[in-house]
Design a protein around this motif. Structure first.
Motif, PDB file in Angstrom:
ATOM      1  N   TRP A  19       0.960  -0.927   0.185  1.00 41.09           N
ATOM      2  CA  TRP A  19       0.358   0.038  -0.236  1.00 41.09           C
ATOM      3  C   TRP A  19       0.965   0.982  -0.334  1.00 41.09           C
ATOM      4  CZ3 TRP A  19      -4.471  -0.032  -1.670  1.00 41.09           C
ATOM      5  CH2 TRP A  19      -5.802  -1.428  -0.709  1.00 41.09           C
ATOM      6  N   PHE A  22       2.369   2.083  -3.366  1.00 41.70           N
ATOM      7  CA  PHE A  22       1.030   2.276  -4.393  1.00 41.70           C
ATOM      8  C   PHE A  22       0.751   3.768  -4.122  1.00 41.70           C
ATOM      9  CE2 PHE A  22      -3.411   3.112  -4.849  1.00 41.70           C
ATOM     10  CZ  PHE A  22      -3.448   3.390  -6.929  1.00 41.70           C
ATOM     11  N   TRP A  23       0.223   4.268  -3.113  1.00 41.35           N
ATOM     12  CA  TRP A  23      -0.031   6.064  -2.742  1.00 41.35           C
ATOM     13  C   TRP A  23       1.040   6.712  -2.538  1.00 41.35           C
ATOM     14  CZ3 TRP A  23      -4.461   6.531  -2.514  1.00 41.35           C
ATOM     15  CH2 TRP A  23      -5.467   5.603  -2.049  1.00 41.35           C
ATOM     16  N   ALA A  25       3.085   6.151  -5.081  1.00 43.37           N
ATOM     17  CA  ALA A  25       3.756   6.365  -6.691  1.00 43.37           C
ATOM     18  C   ALA A  25       3.320   7.298  -7.428  1.00 43.37           C
ATOM     19  CB  ALA A  25       3.151   5.241  -6.905  1.00 43.37           C
ATOM     20  N   ASP A  26       3.722   7.507  -8.431  1.00 42.80           N
ATOM     21  CA  ASP A  26       2.997   8.985  -9.226  1.00 42.80           C
ATOM     22  C   ASP A  26       1.937   8.170  -9.894  1.00 42.80           C
ATOM     23  OD1 ASP A  26       3.573   9.871 -12.377  1.00 42.80           O
ATOM     24  OD2 ASP A  26       3.944  11.378 -11.376  1.00 42.80           O
ATOM     25  N   ILE A  27       1.265   9.978 -10.397  1.00 42.25           N
ATOM     26  CA  ILE A  27       0.451   9.506 -11.104  1.00 42.25           C
ATOM     27  C   ILE A  27       0.085   8.487 -11.454  1.00 42.25           C
ATOM     28  CG2 ILE A  27      -0.348  11.905 -12.426  1.00 42.25           C
ATOM     29  CD1 ILE A  27      -3.163   9.947 -10.406  1.00 42.25           C
ATOM     30  N   LYS A  30       0.319   5.145 -10.680  1.00 37.63           N
ATOM     31  CA  LYS A  30      -0.679   4.583  -9.965  1.00 37.63           C
ATOM     32  C   LYS A  30      -1.764   4.472 -11.314  1.00 37.63           C
ATOM     33  CE  LYS A  30      -0.501   7.526  -5.861  1.00 37.63           C
ATOM     34  NZ  LYS A  30      -1.599   8.307  -5.080  1.00 37.63           N
ATOM     35  N   THR A  31      -1.999   5.120 -12.177  1.00 35.43           N
ATOM     36  CA  THR A  31      -2.989   4.749 -12.906  1.00 35.43           C
ATOM     37  C   THR A  31      -1.945   3.566 -14.140  1.00 35.43           C
ATOM     38  OG1 THR A  31      -3.421   6.963 -13.713  1.00 35.43           O
ATOM     39  CG2 THR A  31      -3.747   5.967 -14.869  1.00 35.43           C
ATOM     40  N   MET A  33      -0.725   0.813 -12.596  1.00 38.21           N
ATOM     41  CA  MET A  33      -0.821  -0.223 -11.631  1.00 38.21           C
ATOM     42  C   MET A  33      -2.834   0.056 -11.176  1.00 38.21           C
ATOM     43  SD  MET A  33       1.442   0.624  -8.284  1.00 38.21           S
ATOM     44  CE  MET A  33       2.553   0.989  -8.171  1.00 38.21           C
ATOM     45  N   LEU A  34      -3.467   0.644 -11.768  1.00 36.89           N
ATOM     46  CA  LEU A  34      -4.837   0.344 -11.605  1.00 36.89           C
ATOM     47  C   LEU A  34      -5.351  -0.367 -12.632  1.00 36.89           C
ATOM     48  CD1 LEU A  34      -6.082   3.767 -10.005  1.00 36.89           C
ATOM     49  CD2 LEU A  34      -5.985   1.163  -8.867  1.00 36.89           C
ATOM     50  N   GLU A 183       8.841   1.799  -6.471  1.00 36.09           N
ATOM     51  CA  GLU A 183       7.751   1.855  -7.226  1.00 36.09           C
ATOM     52  C   GLU A 183       7.493   0.856  -8.115  1.00 36.09           C
ATOM     53  OE1 GLU A 183       7.372   5.922  -6.222  1.00 36.09           O
ATOM     54  OE2 GLU A 183       7.508   6.201  -3.765  1.00 36.09           O
TER      55      GLU A 183
END
Length: 237
Positions: A19, A22-23, A25-27, A30-31, A33-34, A183
């Protein structure tokens, strides 16, 4: 001294849990990863759905073959199958019998014409069943092939941020870049987690679908031969 304190703060406040990575990480990362996680969840939904579907389809094929070769008349079997929603061999059988009965009701005189129409009907029915069996398998193939590269994109982006952090901190100490690199590598790991099951499942499910399509084609050839014999027997000599 101040630089060493800053490095120590970075090392202390970096959370290397899943977690935390993830939090932090750069936007963009994150995108990535999601997106990969969403693709992985959808892949598993397809895998479970197709596994259940194929197991049920094989059971229905076995049941229909037992009925077809049990000696029951084609008319009785047609009446029983046409009254329920069936797939697989039953659907191919009903489609061919409908054309057979329609040709006889219209007193079709051409043996060759009836035979050609029956073959076309069988081909269309097999194509329809094949499409149903192979539906959504292409998504597994896409995730299996593209997943690692999408994860790699997130990794490259994260490493770029890591080098930016080095420049801003004016330090090459590993503590400065450990978080961003972790990350970035986490994005690649998620890509592999999504891709590996997708590739394995695609190969297995494609093989199962191919075997069932082969059964459909084999039954269509056998049934076409049976109807051809009946056509020859009824045609005037």
């Amino acid at each position: 001294m101040e630089a060493m304190d800053a490095v120590g703060q970075v090392a202390t406040h970096t959370d290397f849990s899943i977690w935390g990575l993830f939090w932090a990480a750069d936007i963009v990362v994150k995108t990535v990863m999601l997106g990969l996680l969403s693709a992985s969840i959808w892949c598993w939904a397809i895998i479970v759905d197709k596994t259940i579907h194929y197991r049920r389809a094989k059971s229905e094929m076995n049941r229909f073959e037992r009925l077809f070769w049990s000696g029951q008349s084609l008319e009785e079997l047609y009446q029983a199958q046409s009254q329920k929603v069936s797939g697989g061999l039953g659907s191919v059988f009903v489609a061919a019998m409908k054309e057979w009965k329609r040709s006889h009701e219209q007193n079709a005189a051409s043996f060759i014409g009836v035979q050609a129409r029956l073959e076309k009907v069988l081909d269309v029915a097999i194509a329809r069943e094949s499409e149903n069996l192979e539906k959504r398998l292409s998504f597994l193939a896409t995730v299996g092939s593209a997943g690692p590269f999408i994860g790699l994109f997130g990794t490259v982006w994260g490493i770029m941020n890591a080098f930016t952090g080095i420049a801003q901190a004016s330090s090459t100490n590993l503590a400065v870049v450990a978080g961003p690199i972790a990350e970035a590598l986490f994005a690649t790991a998620i890509g592999l987690v999504a891709a590996i099951p997708a590739v394995i499942a695609y190969n297995k499910l494609s093989s199962d679908a191919g075997k069932m399509i082969g059964r459909l084609e084999g039954f269509a050839d056998e049934f076409s031969t049976i109807l051809s014999r009946q056509l020859e027997a009824r045609s005037p000599r």
